[in-house]
Design an enzyme around this catalytic site. Sequence first.
Site, PDB file in Angstrom:
ATOM      1  CG  HIS A  56      -0.427   0.022   2.529  1.00 18.20           C
ATOM      2  ND1 HIS A  56       0.254   1.106   3.036  1.00 18.20           N
ATOM      3  CD2 HIS A  56      -0.424  -0.898   3.528  1.00 18.20           C
ATOM      4  CE1 HIS A  56       0.638   0.875   4.271  1.00 18.20           C
ATOM      5  NE2 HIS A  56       0.259  -0.360   4.596  1.00 18.20           N
TER       6      HIS A  56
ATOM      7  CG  HIS B  56       4.095  -1.487   2.386  1.00 18.78           C
ATOM      8  ND1 HIS B  56       2.828  -1.969   2.174  1.00 18.78           N
ATOM      9  CD2 HIS B  56       4.451  -1.870   3.633  1.00 18.78           C
ATOM     10  CE1 HIS B  56       2.433  -2.628   3.256  1.00 18.78           C
ATOM     11  NE2 HIS B  56       3.391  -2.577   4.153  1.00 18.78           N
TER      12      HIS B  56
ATOM     13  CB  CYS C  78       1.167  -7.025  19.511  1.00 15.46           C
ATOM     14  SG  CYS C  78       0.328  -6.398  18.025  1.00 15.46           S
TER      15      CYS C  78
ATOM     16  CB  CYS D   7       3.999  -5.567  16.885  1.00 17.55           C
ATOM     17  SG  CYS D   7       3.028  -4.093  17.082  1.00 17.55           S
TER      18      CYS D   7
ATOM     19  CB  CYS E 248      -1.262  -3.271  19.825  1.00 15.02           C
ATOM     20  SG  CYS E 248      -0.077  -2.647  18.622  1.00 15.02           S
TER      21      CYS E 248
ATOM     22  CG  HIS F 108      -1.198  -3.896  14.727  1.00 10.08           C
ATOM     23  ND1 HIS F 108       0.069  -3.767  15.256  1.00 10.08           N
ATOM     24  CD2 HIS F 108      -1.035  -4.062  13.389  1.00 10.08           C
ATOM     25  CE1 HIS F 108       0.957  -3.859  14.280  1.00 10.08           C
ATOM     26  NE2 HIS F 108       0.323  -4.026  13.149  1.00 10.08           N
TER      27      HIS F 108
ATOM     28  CE  LYS G 173       1.331   2.188  10.318  1.00 13.86           C
ATOM     29  NZ  LYS G 173       1.787   0.904  10.770  1.00 13.86           N
TER      30      LYS G 173
ATOM     31  CE  LYS H 181       0.822  -5.247   6.263  1.00 13.70           C
ATOM     32  NZ  LYS H 181       2.002  -5.527   5.494  1.00 13.70           N
TER      33      LYS H 181
END
Length: 524
Positions: A24, A27, A132, A135, A150, A153, A308, A311
Amino acid sequence: MTKNTNASPYMLTTPIYYVNAKPHLGHAYTTIMGDFLKKLALIEGKRVLFVTGTDEHGEKIVQKATAEGKTPKELVDEVSSEFRSAWEKLALDVDVFYRTTQPDHYKMVQNALQFLKDKGDIYFAEYEGKYCVGCERFRTDSEWNEEGLCPDHQTPPDLRKEPNYFFKMGSYQKELIKHYESNLEAIEPSQYRQEVLSFLKQPLEDLNISRPKTRLTWGIELPFDKDYVTYVWFDALLNYLGAIGYEGGDFAAQREFKNEFWAESHHLIGKDILKTHAIYWPTMLMGLEVPVFKKLHVGGFWMNKGLKMSKSLGNVVDPIKVSEHFGVDFFRYFLLREMSFGSDANFTWEAFIARCNSELANGLGNLASRVLKLSQKNFEMKIPSASGLNDQDKALVSAMKALPAKMAQEFEQCRYHIGIGHFNEAVAECDRYINDNKPWVLAKDPEQKDRLASVLRTAMEALHVFSIVSYPLTPEASLKLQEALGQSGEIVGALFRVDTGLDATRSLTEVPQLFPRLELPDLE
Ligand code: ME8
């Protein structure tokens, strides 16, 4: 491209991305930043090794494969090739595409583990902690948000208690603090170095580096216990050494060229993986008796409507669709210009279109078209020679020659957006010069032919500088402009040509459209 083996080496890496979802914009940003820095180093005449790749082990890969009814191997082969082809579609000049499922990687990781085990840096013990999966790491108690989730996430911890192997990370704490205290530029922007140093005020725990096969089999088997696989981060971080041919074990005894790139190794990462890179990785290197990397460059997050882009949150922008629709130059320009490196930024279509139109289409695009068309019309396809330059002409030429150093000063401080701003200001200065000197009026008076030649030649010298310094930023347009000016397009060391100026023995070629005006896309 010429190969200059004496040129100074420069190694750049991106994180190797997890293959649990396709690439995405986040990246793409990091990989584009890598390509931008590579191209900057190339025009300075350096020899560059640019490494990226995919991180293919761990629990979340298995979870994703299971959810899709695939084997982990099927999933990783499929998604890894999507990453590889994404970087090709974005025209990113990658030298090594590294996969953690390649056989030489397995061997290297096992050799490295054995080396650490033999020197007594690895031991076996019971562990209890909060994991997590997003992570792929245990987070300490203070690393969960107020709701106990987290922060990256938005997921609750998974409580785990099991015997595992540990790397004596804590024993390198003092050496690590000393390293960051004496290398002020080891982590940039500097707020992240401060963050790491303040984290290091707490005692550093040892690192759990294994997973029992009863929990996870998709990984690299420990060389000293076949009931365990290697923890995914331990395996993944070693990619950076694998990419330069490290075989595990005694680094100093292995071939010379590695040290050469390694001494100039720059890791580009996002702030989500600061701890693994600023703490796990250098202590692993210390254990392996390999010098610590040169520098971490830590980027902020691209956000979408305040969250953020990720995905797992499902709010991502597809970099391939954007660049297929608008072309790669606009896309990379926007990402590099909009974000203040290290801080978060929002991606909105309105900002994207506004910047591209006001800074590229109305900026260099418009200037190049005005100057080149007038030159072609009045001097056929020749580069006009200036019979005499007045003070204003000379001032413009010297301001343009000073531009690369002015931009570099900002780039060295990671202020890429400001360096790019200097580029736009230089284009605007040249525009003002054209408006003041009105070459279209001079062109109507045959007696002003010499003055017309001087004005257009001065402006073309400026275009020549822009064509070179814009290469890292908008490479396609840069090469088109160099071609339109009849210049060589030779990239390695191209900055040296800023001083020598245009090669006036060459003829101009057709005027290209560098940056067409963009319209807001149909968001459906
Ligand atoms: O962490 N904004 O892989 P990953 C900016 N496999 N950059 C972003 C971003 C966003 N919204 N989202 C992702 C991993 N990134 C590990 C790395 S390295 C030995 C192992 C970028 O697929 C950013 O560079 O989760 C971030 O650090 C990286 O993608 C995380 O990619």
